[in-house]
Design an enzyme around this catalytic site. Structure first.
Site, PDB file in Angstrom:
ATOM      1  N   CYS A 153      22.951  36.462  33.289  1.00 36.91           N
ATOM      2  CA  CYS A 153      24.316  36.877  33.634  1.00 36.91           C
ATOM      3  C   CYS A 153      24.310  38.249  34.301  1.00 36.91           C
ATOM      4  O   CYS A 153      24.198  39.281  33.624  1.00 36.91           O
ATOM      5  CB  CYS A 153      25.172  36.904  32.370  1.00 36.91           C
ATOM      6  SG  CYS A 153      26.831  37.536  32.668  1.00 36.91           S
ATOM      7  N   CYS A 156      27.188  40.557  33.253  1.00 33.70           N
ATOM      8  CA  CYS A 156      27.032  41.199  31.944  1.00 33.70           C
ATOM      9  C   CYS A 156      25.983  42.310  31.999  1.00 33.70           C
ATOM     10  O   CYS A 156      26.157  43.361  31.398  1.00 33.70           O
ATOM     11  CB  CYS A 156      26.570  40.189  30.891  1.00 33.70           C
ATOM     12  SG  CYS A 156      27.302  38.572  31.021  1.00 33.70           S
ATOM     13  N   ASP A 157      24.892  42.072  32.689  1.00 33.89           N
ATOM     14  CA  ASP A 157      23.720  42.953  32.547  1.00 33.89           C
ATOM     15  C   ASP A 157      23.372  43.764  33.791  1.00 33.89           C
ATOM     16  O   ASP A 157      22.517  44.657  33.723  1.00 33.89           O
ATOM     17  CB  ASP A 157      22.481  42.108  32.180  1.00 33.89           C
ATOM     18  CG  ASP A 157      22.696  41.338  30.883  1.00 33.89           C
ATOM     19  OD1 ASP A 157      23.462  41.824  30.048  1.00 33.89           O
ATOM     20  OD2 ASP A 157      22.096  40.253  30.731  1.00 33.89           O
TER      21      ASP A 157
END
Ligand code: NAP
Length: 330
Positions: A153, A156-157
């Site tokens: 992701c 997200c990261d």
């Protein structure tokens, strides 16, 4: 279409037959766009309904940096914002939700039983909208280095990888979108694809090809993710000439599609060879009476937010018809 197509779904609130304690008309499993839309429609139809979601509401939309192809948002909308609006909208009409993991689903005496942490709910019907999970490459190092330089992701990261050289594996919409998103943080992004033609939609392909920080490794598969405590690169095989090279990357984002979350439903409804729920296109009925499937979890041609919300609405329409036929509605 029956009379319920308008009155049942959009008409004023109706008083329903009282259901026995804990017995519901409908349980929706999954709180992504399909499930939340089903929840909105079911709540507006004044069904005795509960939506169960084990994680955060919004599903994969939550991991989408910007949704550009959902109508009504010409500038695009951040995925988490859209997810929040879906949730707010359903709750505004009284949808009850529960944040719990479904452990088991089975049928008994014409009712469906859904086991949660410490108790079991009974329902006359189900909408299965549990979505999908990222597919794994299945190569050495992937599991061990997950969260240590291996991610599924970018939204997200991505921010953890400022100034790094990053790899994105895959050739679909997700891979190209994630690669473009990662250029905000990365020094360079390499899309590693097993063929020399992308599957992604042309507009995304154009953007990636024109971006100075994006390059491609074509006809290439990853054989291993390298690193001890942290991923440091990949062992990559060129499928044309068979050569194997080690290439350094500060992070590896794997975006090679998704697998349906249907483990719970094996034996309850028919699944296809890929594990997707087989549902009738016109009604979303599965092989089990009173059980309907909506969104990415079902076999379908196009998996988008727009098609997921359509599924949610249609599934509730079918639930209402099913309950009416069973004389469970006044
Ligand atoms: P996808 O379209 O299924 O693409 C998966 C990609 O990964 C393909 O390029 C595939 O290669 C590759 N791949 C699959 N298994 C692999 C393996 N074991 N090793 C190496 N490569 C592998 O998946 P997605 O990109 O996640 O998209 C899923 C759905 O969501 C699609 O319908 C997509 O259109 C939609 N989506 C839409 C948007 C948008 O509209 N903006 C954004 C994201 C996703 P091959 O091409 O060789 O098969």
């Amino acid at each position: 279409m029956g009379r319920r197509s308008c009155q049942g779904l959009t008409g004023s609130p109706r008083v329903l037959k009282k259901m026995p304690t804990d017995d519901l008309h409908l349980i929706i499993i999954g709180g992504g766009p399909a499930g939340l839309t089903a929840g909105l429609y079911a709540a507006r139809a004044r069904l005795n309904v509960l939506l169960v979601e084990r994680g955060s509401f919004g599903g994969q939309v939550l991991t989408t940096h910007k949704v550009e192809n959902y109508p009504g948002f010409p500038e695009g909308i951040p995925g988490p914002e859209l997810a929040d609006l879906f949730q707010q909208h359903a709750k505004a009409f009284g949808l009850e939700t529960r944040s719990e993991t479904v452990r088991k689903v089975w049928t008994e005496d014409g009712m469906y039983l859904v086991e949660l942490g410490d108790h079991t709910l009974r329902s006359s019907s189900l909408i299965l909208a549990s979505g999908s999970r990222p597919r794994q490459l299945g190569v050495r190092g992937e599991g061990r280095l997950r969260g240590r330089g291996v991610s599924y992701c970018a939204t997200c990261d991505g921010a953890f990888f400022r100034g790094e050289d990053l790899a994105v594996v895959g050739g679909g919409d997700s891979a190209v979108e994630e690669a473009l998103f990662l250029t905000r943080f990365a020094r360079a992004v390499t899309i590693i694809h097993r063929r020399d033609v992308l599957r992604a939609t042309p507009i995304l392909q154009e953007r990636a090809r024109q971006h100075p920080a994006v390059s491609f490794l074509w006809n290439t598969v990853i054989e291993e993710i390298l690193g001890e405590q942290q991923a440091v690169g990949v062992k990559a095989r060129n499928l044309k000439d068979g050569t194997v090279n080690e290439v350094n990357f500060g992070g590896i984002f794997i975006t090679i599609g998704h697998e349906p979350e249907t483990d719970l439903f094996k034996g309850l409804v028919e699944l296809d060879g890929d594990g997707h729920i087989v549902a009738d296109e016109a009604t979303l009925a599965t092989s089990a009476p009173g059980v309907f499937a909506a969104g990415d979890v079902r076999r379908k041609v196009l998996r988008q937010v727009a098609t997921a919300v359509g599924d949610g609405a249609l599934a509730v329409h079918s639930v209402l018809k099913y309950l009416e036929d069973k004389a469970l509605l006044p």
